[in-house]
Enzyme design. Structure first.
Site, mmCIF file in Angstrom:
data_model
loop_
_atom_site.group_PDB
_atom_site.id
_atom_site.type_symbol
_atom_site.label_atom_id
_atom_site.label_comp_id
_atom_site.label_asym_id
_atom_site.label_seq_id
_atom_site.Cartn_x
_atom_site.Cartn_y
_atom_site.Cartn_z
ATOM 1 N N ASP A 185 5.849 -1.400 3.562
ATOM 2 C CA ASP A 185 5.600 -0.960 2.191
ATOM 3 C C ASP A 185 5.017 -2.090 1.340
ATOM 4 O OD1 ASP A 185 5.466 0.896 0.133
ATOM 5 O OD2 ASP A 185 7.438 0.360 -0.661
ATOM 6 N N SER A 241 8.079 -0.776 -9.094
ATOM 7 C CA SER A 241 7.724 -1.068 -7.711
ATOM 8 C C SER A 241 6.591 -2.075 -7.633
ATOM 9 C CB SER A 241 7.301 0.207 -6.992
ATOM 10 O OG SER A 241 8.422 0.914 -6.540
ATOM 11 N N HIS A 243 3.200 1.919 -1.417
ATOM 12 C CA HIS A 243 3.275 3.251 -2.034
ATOM 13 C C HIS A 243 2.750 3.264 -3.461
ATOM 14 C CE1 HIS A 243 7.278 1.847 -3.647
ATOM 15 N NE2 HIS A 243 6.921 2.602 -4.651
#
Length: 834
Positions: A121, A194, A91
Site C-alpha cells: 500500500d 492516509s 490506495h
C-alpha cells in the site's frame, strides 16, 4: 459491525464540506508534561517536520462516473527526495486523475504516479520541483511502545491540510488487513490522513499512516506502515522500479492460536502447492508444516511475509519443515512473484483538476437535451438509463431535476401535455401552456407539503415527454425577485437539442451499450446491454440475435493440477462423447487473458444438421480454475461476426486486484468426481420396477410437478425419463392397458409415418430381454438432417404393460455409450406393485 478503513481517498462535495468543518473539529490533546512545555515541544517538532508533508488532491477514477467538478479525492504524502519524489499510500492515488500536490507553503504542483505497490500500500508521486525538504526517517530499532508521536495529514477536507494530532505508539507488529506488520497508534487518523507522516518527538518519521479501526464505541485505533517496510519498498522502487518479491508457490494456513492472537509455536500448514513452483521442485508437499525461513521462525502469515522481505528472487533459502511427523530442511531457489501490470494514470499535459474546465452547458446526448451549466451546479443523482437526473447548487438553495418518459404518444395536445403535470403540487400558483416558438411547454408553479416552492415544465418531442423541475426550499429565496429571475433564466436555457460539436457542452449521459459484471470470484467482464441472462446455472449470458452464448465456471484447482492437464481432460471427455465424423478439435493454443497465462481450445460438433462451435479458455490463477466457454452456430450472423463478438468479450475480461471475496473457500470441480461407473438405482414402487442408470444422466420425475399440475402429474407418473447428451431412455407403465393394444397403437403410428415417408422403415421382432420375450420396434431414420436410432421394447409383467423407449442420435452413438445403454436396458428388475 466492525471494519477497518483505509483513509485517504476522501471524496468531498461542496454541499457537505462546510458541515464537516463545523461539526467534526476534535479537542486538543496534550502530553502528560506541563501544557506550556508540551505545546512548545510539539511546536518545535512540527516546525521541523511539516515542510516535508504535502497534501494530494485529484479526481477519483474508481470506474464510477464523476458527477461534478466538486467530486474530488484527497490524501497526504511525505517528501522523500528533494527533486520532487513524494511517498504516499497506494490506495490514495489508485486510478486518481489530475493529481495536484500542495506543499506546506501553499505552492501547487501537477503530479503523476511513478511507482505503485498495492501489496505494501505504498506509491511514489513525482512533481517537477527542486529544493524540497525530504523527511528524516527514524531507525526501526528506536521505535518503542508508549513513546509520544504526532500524525500530520489532510483530514476530512482539503482546507485542513497539514493538520496535526498527537498520541502515543500503542503497539508494534500488528496485523490488520495487511501483508506486513503495522504500528498501532491512538493519534487521531481520519479520512484524508492516509499517506501522511507519523513522527516521533525528534521530528523523525516512524511510519506512514494508512488505516483506522471503525466500530461503534471504539476510538483511537489507527495504524501506520512502519519505517522498515517503507525503506524496503523505497529501496526497491529506486533500484528496480517495483518491489521484487520472492515466490515459493505455497498456500499456507495459520494455526487456531495464531488466528485468535494467542502466542503459538506452531508453524504454517501447507494447504496447496502450485505445480512446477520452487516449493514443489524442492519437495514441499500439501500437509507439510513450515517452521522457519532461514533463521526466522514463522507462526503467522504476516511473519512469513516479513521473513521473505530479507530475500530477493533467485536467492537460495532453507525451509525447516515438519513432514509426516519428521523434521527436515529443504533448500529452495526462490522464484519471483509476477506482479500484475499496473496501468498508472498519466493525464495529458495541461489537463485540469477541474473536470468541467471550459464547460458552460450541460446535457444528455442520448436523450437529446441541454441547458446552461452554472459553476455551482452539482449533479447529485443519476438513475441508470431511466433518463432521470437531479442537480443541486453548491449553496443548497435550489435543486433541478430532469426526467424523461419514453414510449409516449407522438401526438399530444396542449391540454394533454398540461394534464401531465396534474398532481405535482398541493397549492397551484400558476398553471398554463406556454407558446414558445418551436419549443412550447406546459408550466405549473405551486407549493408542496413542507412549503417547498415548485416549478415544473413539461416538453414534448417525438415519443418522449421531458419534465424540467425546480424546487426551492426557502420561501424567502423564491420570493426574492433577483433570485427568482436567476432561477427562471436558468430554466429558460433548457432546450430539446444536443450539439455534439459544442466543446463547451458537457455530456452527462449514463446510457451504456454494455454492463460490467463484477463477480465475487476475482473476475469481471463486460456484457453488451442487449444480452440476456442464460438459462444455465451461475454466470451465463445469451444474445438472441447473434446466437452467441457465454458461460463462466469457477472451481478450485487440486494440488499439483496444471492448465494443460485440465484442458487435456476436457478434450478427452469431448472426444469420448461424439463419434469421430461428428466432432472437430483444434490443438490448444497458449494465450493470455488480462496478462494471466491461459490455454484456448476450439471445439465443434454436430448432430447432423448445423455445426455448433465452442471456444474455451482455461485459466488457472491463485489456486482457482476459471473456464470461459463461448458457443455459437454458423447459421446465425456467420462465424466471422461471432468471432468478433467473442474477441470483444475476451478483451473485456479483467482480474482486479483483491477482487476475490475473502469468504470464498474450496469449490469442488464436480467433473473431477464424476465417474462413468457411478450409477443410481431408481425405483417406482407403484408400478413395481427398478432401473439402474448412470449418475450423470438427467432424470425427469413427473411427481415433481404434483404441487402445480396435479392432474397432469397423475397422468405422467406412469413414465420416467432419463436424458443424456443426444438421447434419452423413457420407461412407461400402464396397469390398465393390454399388451396387444399397446403394440398395436405403436405399430399404427409407425405405419402412418412410413406412408408419409418411404424412407421411414421400421422392424418388429420378438426379442429375449429381462427374462421375458418382448416386442421390439427398431428404426434408423433421419429427421431434420439428424440421423438417430430408435428402439422400443413392449412387454408385460405382473399385470402391467411396460414400454421402454431408447432414442440416441448417431452423432453420440459411440461404442462405449451404446454398451452403457444396453446395461441400463438390461438392469430393469421387477417387484410386486403397491
Amino acid at each position: 459491525m466492525k471494519t477497518t478503513k483505509r483513509w485517504g481517498t476522501k471524496v468531498i462535495k461542496a454541499a457537505t464540506a462546510a458541515v464537516l468543518l463545523v461539526t467534526l473539529t476534535g479537542p486538543t490533546v496534550v502530553f502528560a508534561d506541563s501544557a506550556a512545555a508540551g505545546n512548545g515541544a510539539n511546536a518545535s517538532v512540527i516546525q521541523k517536520t511539516t515542510s516535508s508533508v504535502v497534501a494530494i488532491i485529484g479526481r477519483p477514477g474508481d470506474g464510477k462516473k464523476v458527477e461534478s467538478r466538486y467530486q474530488l479525492a484527497h490524501g497526504t504524502g511525505v517528501i522523500v527526495r528533494s527533486e520532487g519524489y513524494i511517498l504516499t499510500n497506494a490506495h490514495v492515488v489508485k486510478d486518481m486523475h489530475n493529481i495536484t500536490v500542495v506543499t506546506s507553503d501553499g505552492k501547487s504542483y501537477a503530479g503523476r504516479t511513478t511507482h505503485y505497490d498495492e501489496e505494501s500500500d505504498l506509491a511514489l508521486v513525482k512533481i517537477e520541483a527542486s529544493g524540497l525538504t525530504p523527511a528524516t526517517f527514524a531507525s526501526p530499532s528506536d521505535i518503542q511502545v508508549g513513546e509520544p508521536v504526532m500524525a500530520i495529514g489532510t483530514p476530512l477536507s482539503f482546507a485542513l491540510r497539514n493538520s496535526v494530532t498527537s498520541g502515543i505508539v500503542s503497539g508494534m507488529e500488528r496485523s490488520v488487513q495487511s501483508s506486513y506488520n503495522l504500528i498501532q497508534t491512538d493519534a487521531a487518523i481520519n479520512p484524508g490522513n492516509s499517506g501522511g507522516a507519523l513522527v516521533n518527538m525528534k521530528g523523525q518519521v516512524i511510519g506512514i499512516n494508512t488505516l483506522k479501526f471503525v466500530e461503534q464505541g471504539v476510538d483511537s485505533l489507527g495504524f501506520a506502515i512502519p519505517v522498515d517496510t517503507v525503506q524496503h519498498v523505497l529501496d526497491h522502487f529506486f533500484k528496480y522500479g517495483k518491489v521484487r518479491r520472492p515466490y515459493l508457490g505455497l498456500e499456507l494456513s495459520e494455526s487456531w492460536e495464531a488466528v485468535v492472537g494467542i502466542p503459538s509455536g506452531s508453524g504454517l500448514e501447507v494447504t496447496y502447492v502450485e505445480a512446477d513452483s520452487p516449493a514443489a521442485k524442492a519437495g514441499v508437499k500439501k500437509g507439510d508444516i513450515v517452521q522457519s525461513i532461514g533463521q526466522a521462525s514463522v507462526h503467522t502469515l504476516v511473519g512469513y511475509n516479513e521473513a521473505l522481505k530479507k530475500y530477493l528472487p533467485e536467492e537460495k533459502v532453507n525451509l525447516a519443515l515438519q513432514s509426516g511427523g519428521q523434521s527436515k530442511t529443504v533448500e529452495v531457489v526462490l522464484g519471483e512473484v509476477k506482479s500484475a501490470d499496473v496501468k498508472l494514470v498519466q493525464d495529458a499535459a495541461g489537463s485540469y483538476i477541474d473536470s468541467d474546465q471550459g464547460k458552460t452547458r450541460i446535457g444528455d446526448s442520448h436523450y437529446g437535451w441541454s441547458m446552461k451549466y452554472p459553476a455551482g451546479l452539482i449533479q447529485m443523482n443519476r438513475f441508470g438509463d431511466k433518463g432521470t437526473v437531479t442537480f443541486q447548487d453548491a449553496k443548497e438553495e435550489y435543486a433541478i431535476s430532469i426526467n424523461v418518459e419514453e414510449d409516449q404518444s407522438k401526438e399530444l395536445s396542449p391540454y394533454a401535455l398540461l394534464r401531465k403535470l396534474d398532481g405535482k403540487s398541493q397549492t397551484v400558483l400558476e398553471k398554463r401552456y406556454v407558446e414558445d416558438g418551436t419549443q412550447p411547454y406546459a408550466k405549473l408553479v405551486g407549493k408542496t407539503k413542507g412549503d417547498y416552492y415548485y416549478q415544473a415544465r413539461a416538453f414534448h418531442k417525438g415519443d418522449k415527454v421531458y419534465y424540467l423541475t425546480l424546487v426551492v426550499q426557502n420561501e424567502t429565496n423564491y420570493q426574492n425577485n433577483a433570485k427568482r429571475s436567476l432561477y427562471e433564466d436558468l430554466l429558460d436555457t433548457f432546450t430539446l437539442s444536443f450539439d455534439a460539436g459544442d466543446k463547451t457542452l458537457k455530456d452527462i449521459s449514463s446510457y451504456q451499450d454494455k454492463n460490467t459484471i463484477a463477480t465475487e470470484y476475482g473476475l469481471s467482464f463486460d456484457i453488451p446491454a442487449d444480452w440476456e441472462d442464460g438459462y444455465g446455472e451461475g454466470l451465463s449470458y445469451y444474445h438472441e440475435e447473434s446466437g452467441v452464448d457465454f458461460a463462466v465456471r469457477i472451481s478450485s484447482a487440486s494440488s499439483g493440477d496444471t492448465v494443460k492437464a485440465w484442458a487435456a481432460r476436457d478434450e478427452e471427455s469431448f472426444k469420448a462423447s461424439y463419434v469421430e465424423d461428428y466432432r472437430q478439435v483444434e490443438a490448444p493454443v497458449e494465450t493470455t487473458v488480462d496478462g494471466v497465462p491461459a490455454l484456448e481450445q476450439k471445439f465443434a460438433y454436430t448432430m447432423g444438421d448445423e455445426w455448433e462451435h465452442a471456444r474455451v479458455l482455461y485459466i488457472l490463477k491463485d489456486k482457482y480454475k476459471y473456464e470461459l466457454q463461448f458457443n455459437y452456430a454458423e447459421g446465425k450472423d456467420g462465424a466471422e461476426t461471432a468471432q468478433k463478438t467473442i474477441d470483444s468479450l475476451i478483451a473485456s475480461v479483467h482480474f482486479p486486484k483483491n477482487g476475490m471475496n475473502a469468504s470464498i473457500g474450496f469449490i469442488q470441480d464436480e467433473n473431477e468426481l464424476l465417474k462413468d461407473s457411478d450409477t443410481v438405482t431408481v425405483t417406482n414402487e407403484k408400478y413395481g420396477y427398478s432401473i439402474i442408470v448412470p449418475e450423470a444422466w438427467n432424470s425427469f420425475d413427473p411427481e415433481d410437478l404434483e404441487d402445480y399440475y396435479s392432474a397432469y402429474s397423475s397422468l405422467m407418473a406412469r413414465s420416467r425419463s432419463f436424458y443424456f447428451n443426444g438421447g434419452s431412455i423413457k420407461l412407461s407403465a400402464d396397469e390398465n392397458g393390454s399388451l396387444s393394444d399397446t403394440v398395436g397403437a405403436i405399430e399404427a403410428e409407425h405405419k402412418k409415418n412410413h406412408e408419409i415417408d418411404a424412407d421411414y422403415v421400421y422392424t418388429l421382432t420378438d426379442e429375449p430381454l429381462l427374462g421375458l420375450t418382448v416386442k421390439k420396434f427398431a428404426l434408423q431414420y433421419v429427421s431434420s438432417d439428424i440421423p438417430y436410432t430408435l428402439n422400443q421394447y413392449v412387454f408385460e409383467k405382473n399385470g402391467i404393460v411396460y414400454t421402454m423407449e431408447v432414442r440416441v442420435n448417431d452423432a453420440v452413438k459411440t461404442d462405449a455409450l451404446w454398451q452403457r445403454i444396453g446395461q441400463v436396458v438390461g438392469s430393469v428388475t421387477f417387484q410386486d406393485p403397491k
